[in-house]
Design an enzyme around this catalytic site. Structure first.
Site, PDB file in Angstrom:
ATOM      1  N   GLY A   8     106.817  10.382 -16.384  1.00 50.45           N
ATOM      2  CA  GLY A   8     105.654   9.547 -16.532  1.00 50.45           C
ATOM      3  C   GLY A   8     106.191   8.198 -16.823  1.00 50.45           C
ATOM      4  O   GLY A   8     107.226   7.709 -16.699  1.00 50.45           O
ATOM      5  N   ASN A   9     105.113   7.427 -17.374  1.00 51.63           N
ATOM      6  CA  ASN A   9     105.296   5.854 -17.643  1.00 51.63           C
ATOM      7  C   ASN A   9     106.239   5.788 -18.868  1.00 51.63           C
ATOM      8  O   ASN A   9     106.985   4.835 -18.824  1.00 51.63           O
ATOM      9  CB  ASN A   9     103.813   5.382 -17.967  1.00 51.63           C
ATOM     10  CG  ASN A   9     103.003   5.354 -16.569  1.00 51.63           C
ATOM     11  OD1 ASN A   9     103.343   4.717 -15.616  1.00 51.63           O
ATOM     12  ND2 ASN A   9     102.069   5.858 -16.644  1.00 51.63           N
ATOM     13  N   SER A  10     106.087   6.506 -19.963  1.00 46.40           N
ATOM     14  CA  SER A  10     106.798   6.309 -20.996  1.00 46.40           C
ATOM     15  C   SER A  10     107.818   7.483 -21.596  1.00 46.40           C
ATOM     16  O   SER A  10     108.726   7.110 -22.287  1.00 46.40           O
ATOM     17  CB  SER A  10     105.736   5.913 -22.320  1.00 46.40           C
ATOM     18  OG  SER A  10     104.946   7.251 -22.525  1.00 46.40           O
ATOM     19  N   TYR A  86      89.414  14.516  -3.249  1.00 45.27           N
ATOM     20  CA  TYR A  86      89.676  13.168  -3.534  1.00 45.27           C
ATOM     21  C   TYR A  86      89.987  12.627  -2.233  1.00 45.27           C
ATOM     22  O   TYR A  86      90.686  12.734  -1.513  1.00 45.27           O
ATOM     23  CB  TYR A  86      90.821  13.157  -4.466  1.00 45.27           C
ATOM     24  CG  TYR A  86      90.852  12.063  -5.366  1.00 45.27           C
ATOM     25  CD1 TYR A  86      90.107  11.743  -6.424  1.00 45.27           C
ATOM     26  CD2 TYR A  86      91.714  10.719  -5.099  1.00 45.27           C
ATOM     27  CE1 TYR A  86      90.139  10.818  -7.195  1.00 45.27           C
ATOM     28  CE2 TYR A  86      91.815   9.839  -6.019  1.00 45.27           C
ATOM     29  CZ  TYR A  86      91.035   9.633  -7.131  1.00 45.27           C
ATOM     30  OH  TYR A  86      91.129   8.548  -8.066  1.00 45.27           O
ATOM     31  N   ASP A  95      99.979  13.682 -11.671  1.00 44.69           N
ATOM     32  CA  ASP A  95      99.766  14.363 -13.115  1.00 44.69           C
ATOM     33  C   ASP A  95      98.328  14.671 -13.225  1.00 44.69           C
ATOM     34  O   ASP A  95      98.019  15.911 -13.824  1.00 44.69           O
ATOM     35  CB  ASP A  95     100.225  13.335 -14.333  1.00 44.69           C
ATOM     36  CG  ASP A  95      99.515  12.098 -14.293  1.00 44.69           C
ATOM     37  OD1 ASP A  95      98.928  11.570 -13.287  1.00 44.69           O
ATOM     38  OD2 ASP A  95      99.668  11.443 -15.306  1.00 44.69           O
TER      39      ASP A  95
END
Length: 238
Positions: A8-10, A86, A95
């Site tokens: 992920g981002n962090s 979607y 995610d």
């Protein structure tokens, strides 16, 4: 043995599964060859699936070149066990989709609101074996940071217990941010329950436990929802 990697981002979370049973999970700040070798020596995987926010995955492909089974870099072309309505599939957060798929393994016949309370808060809707779409909102820490960075005098505050109405600026920020997110979450839960009888709400992500205790609504916390969804995708493709 299946290995799931959610980059992920962090941070990065990895999970080892024996079919559908989770064996071990680890949360990492950095993912490199040395760290991978440390954990894969303990639980040698047959199949690996990687969901990453970065395109710098060549070292992962090299590291797992020995696999006897499948190596899957999860993207919009990966076959999945549910329908996906979607419209902009290439920009859908991997995610988000994995969390929904993980939730369906817990409640396969139930309409679901899947909430991921991390850097951003995502609200995703599932019913009739179909991902119907969802919404994205700023996460808890992002809201605190935005108030601090985009004003001249407001301090940076973190989450914690607070009165409903603040009597100091710090309390006002804490209560304002946390109450707003709680009301937002409660409104989504109410809307989904009105639309789908018997719907359940599942929450995951770094702030999941905080909001599960903060909100009065009945919601189910599942800290490894994304990893479970990735594992179900492995099983579906194997």
């Amino acid at each position: 043995m299946n290995l799931t990697i959610d980059q992920g981002n962090s941070s990065t979370k990895i999970g080892f599964f024996d079919k559908s049973e989770i064996i071990a999970t680890h949360k990492l700040i950095f993912l490199d060859k040395k760290t991978l070798r440390k954990y894969t020596d303990l639980h040698p995987p047959d199949n690996v699936i990687i969901s990453s926010v970065t395109d710098e995955t060549a070292y992962l492909e090299e590291h797992f070149s020995y696999l006897p089974g499948k190596l899957i870099f999860f993207d919009h072309q990966t076959p999945i066990p549910i329908q996906n309505k979607y419209r902009s599939k290439t920009t859908l957060g991997k995610d988000r989709l994995a969390a929904v798929i993980g939730a369906t393994s817990l409640y396969p016949e139930t309409p679901l609101l899947v909430v991921d309370a991390g850097t951003a808060i995502t609200y995703d809707l599932f019913a009739d074996n179909t991902f119907l779409g969802g919404n994205i909102s700023p996460g808890l820490q992002m809201r605190f940071a935005a108030l601090h960075r985009q004003t001249k005098h407001l301090p940076l505050v973190s989450s914690g217990e607070s009165p409903f109405w603040g009597t100091t600026t710090e309390e006002a920020i804490m209560a304002g941010v946390q109450n707003s997110v709680e009301m937002e979450l409660t409104s989504y839960i109410t809307a989904v329950e009105k639309q789908f009888s018997g719907a359940k709400t599942i929450i995951t992500g770094g702030d999941a436990i905080f909001f599960a205790s903060y909100t009065k609504n009945l919601i189910f916390v599942h800290p490894n929802l994304v990893l479970s969804g990735l594992n179900r995708i492995i099983e579906y493709n194997a």
